[in-house]
Scaffold this active site. Sequence first.
Site, PDB file in Angstrom:
ATOM      1  N   ARG A  54       0.862  -1.183   0.000  1.00 25.45           N
ATOM      2  CA  ARG A  54       0.000   0.000   0.000  1.00 25.45           C
ATOM      3  C   ARG A  54       0.897   1.230   0.000  1.00 25.45           C
ATOM      4  NH1 ARG A  54       2.492   1.793   3.742  1.00 25.45           N
ATOM      5  NH2 ARG A  54       0.918   3.419   3.923  1.00 25.45           N
ATOM      6  N   ALA A  56       0.847   5.202  -2.052  1.00 26.86           N
ATOM      7  CA  ALA A  56       0.649   5.545  -3.466  1.00 26.86           C
ATOM      8  C   ALA A  56       1.808   5.122  -4.388  1.00 26.86           C
ATOM      9  CB  ALA A  56       0.357   7.045  -3.584  1.00 26.86           C
ATOM     10  N   ARG A  95      -7.514  -0.377  -6.605  1.00 31.74           N
ATOM     11  CA  ARG A  95      -7.864   0.621  -5.573  1.00 31.74           C
ATOM     12  C   ARG A  95      -8.144   1.934  -6.303  1.00 31.74           C
ATOM     13  NH1 ARG A  95      -4.152   1.098  -0.426  1.00 31.74           N
ATOM     14  NH2 ARG A  95      -6.004   2.147   0.385  1.00 31.74           N
ATOM     15  N   ASP A 249      -2.090  10.818  -1.849  1.00 31.24           N
ATOM     16  CA  ASP A 249      -2.408   9.773  -2.825  1.00 31.24           C
ATOM     17  C   ASP A 249      -2.814  10.354  -4.165  1.00 31.24           C
ATOM     18  OD1 ASP A 249      -2.762   8.320  -0.128  1.00 31.24           O
ATOM     19  OD2 ASP A 249      -2.705   6.752  -1.658  1.00 31.24           O
TER      20      ASP A 249
HETATM   21  O1  MRU Z   1      -4.402   3.248   2.386  1.00 33.34           O
HETATM   22  P1  MRU Z   1      -2.923   3.428   2.242  1.00 33.34           P
HETATM   23  O2  MRU Z   1      -2.130   2.807   3.351  1.00 33.34           O
HETATM   24  O3  MRU Z   1      -2.451   3.007   0.872  1.00 33.34           O
HETATM   25  O4  MRU Z   1      -2.719   4.979   2.361  1.00 33.34           O
HETATM   26  C1  MRU Z   1      -1.439   5.520   2.356  1.00 33.34           C
HETATM   27  C2  MRU Z   1      -1.434   6.977   2.542  1.00 33.34           C
HETATM   28  O5  MRU Z   1      -2.443   7.588   2.758  1.00 33.34           O
HETATM   29  C3  MRU Z   1      -0.143   7.666   2.354  1.00 33.34           C
HETATM   30  O6  MRU Z   1      -0.101   8.806   3.139  1.00 33.34           O
HETATM   31  C4  MRU Z   1      -0.075   8.024   0.877  1.00 33.34           C
HETATM   32  O7  MRU Z   1      -0.059   6.901   0.063  1.00 33.34           O
HETATM   33  C5  MRU Z   1       0.991   8.955   0.517  1.00 33.34           C
HETATM   34  S1  MRU Z   1       2.546   8.404   0.686  1.00 33.34           S
HETATM   35  C6  MRU Z   1       3.553   7.731   0.209  1.00 33.34           C
END
Ligand code: MRU
Length: 366
Positions: A54, A56, A95, A249
Site C-alpha cells: 500500500r 501511493a 484501488r 495519494d
Molecule cells: O491506504 P494506504 O495505506 O495506501 O494509504 C497511504 C497513505 O495515505 C499515504 O499517506 C499516501 O499513500 C501517501 S505516501 C507515500
Amino acid sequence: MRINGQKFHTIWFDINHPETVKIIDQQKLPFEFCIKSLHSFHDAFVAIKDMTVRGAPLIGVTAAFGMYLGLYGCTSELPADEYTNVLAREMKTARPTAVNLSYAVDLVMNALQGCDSFAEMAGKALETAMQLKQSEIDSSSAIGDFGLTLIEQVAVQKPGKPVNILTHCNAGWLACIDWGTALAPVYKAHEKGIPVHVWVDETRPRNQGSKLTAFELLNEGIAHTVITDNTGGHLMQHGLVDLVLVGSDRTTRRGDVCNKIGTYLKALAARDNGIPFYVALPTSSIDFSISDGLTEITIEERNGDEVRSIEGKDGKAQVVPDNSPVYNIGFDVTPAKLVTALITEKGIFAASEESIFRLLGSQTSV
Ligand code: MRU
C-alpha cells in the site's frame, strides 16, 4: 532502508527468477516481517487490493510489475492489444484513490506500443517497472533533500531541542520503495544529526501510523511517540508540534490533496495554530486532469469490519455492537488553501495551479 542490518526495498525482482516478484507483506507488520512472492498478474492485483502492499508510489510500482507478470510466459489466444487492455482496465480497479496506479499502468501500456510478441511486451513491461521503481526511489530521496531544508530552518531556531514533526498514516519507505515521501526529510535530518521527534498517528481505521510508521521509525532509531488520532490538535495548541508533514495519494492541479482519512482535520488544527502544514509527494501523485479535489476524486470506501474490529498482535477484537452500522472511508481531501507548500522531487511549490504549472520541471523552491 534496513531491517536488522539488511538493506531492503519494498518490492524487488530477481533476474534468476523471472516468474516472480517479491514484496514485503505489510499486513503482517509490525509483528512479523514476511516476504511474499507474486507469481501472476492476479497475485499483484490482490496484493494491491487487500493492502499487502500500500502507499501511493508502491501501489504504482506493484501495478507495473503486475502488468509484467501478466505478460511473462503469456499464451493467451486473444490478440495482444485486446489482452493488454483487459489487464490494464482490471489493474486500474484494484484501488480507486491513488493516481499512481493508473499512472503506472499507462506508462507500461505506452511502452508496449509497437511490440509484436508477448515475449517482447513482457521485456518492455519489466523495463518500465524497473525504471519506475528507480525513479520513485530517486524522487523520494530528492523530496527528502528539499524537505530537509524546512526542518533545518526550524532546527536553527531551537538549538539543542528536537524538531517536533507530526505525521499522519504511513508515508515512509514502506509506502514507497525507499526513503518515503513525508518521512524522507525526517530520515535525511536524522542522518545529518538534527534532533527530530515524530508524533505518529492514524490509529484508526487501519492503524497505519501505529503499525507501520512506528515500525519504520523504531528501526531507524528515530525518536517518536504514537498518539491517538484525536490528540494532534491538543499538541498543536500547546506548542508541541513545529510542523506537520504528510503524504498524498492524489494531488489536483490546483493543489488540493487527498490523503489518508483524518489528514484534513490535522490541516485545520495546524491552520488554527499557525503551524506549517507540508505535503510531500512525487509528481507521479499529481493528477493534472482534475482541479477540484472535493468533487473529482473517488474516495475509497472500505469494508466496515475494519471499524467494527481492531486487529492487533494477539488477534482481532470487536469494538462495535453487533448491529450498529459503520461507515469506513479511506481518504479525505485537504483543500489547497490549508497547505503551506508541496514538497516534490522538483522543489518546494505553493499549492496553487499557477505555481504547479510555472515551477514544475525546474529545481526551485517557494
Ligand atoms: O491506504 P494506504 O495505506 O495506501 O494509504 C497511504 C497513505 O495515505 C499515504 O499517506 C499516501 O499513500 C501517501 S505516501 C507515500
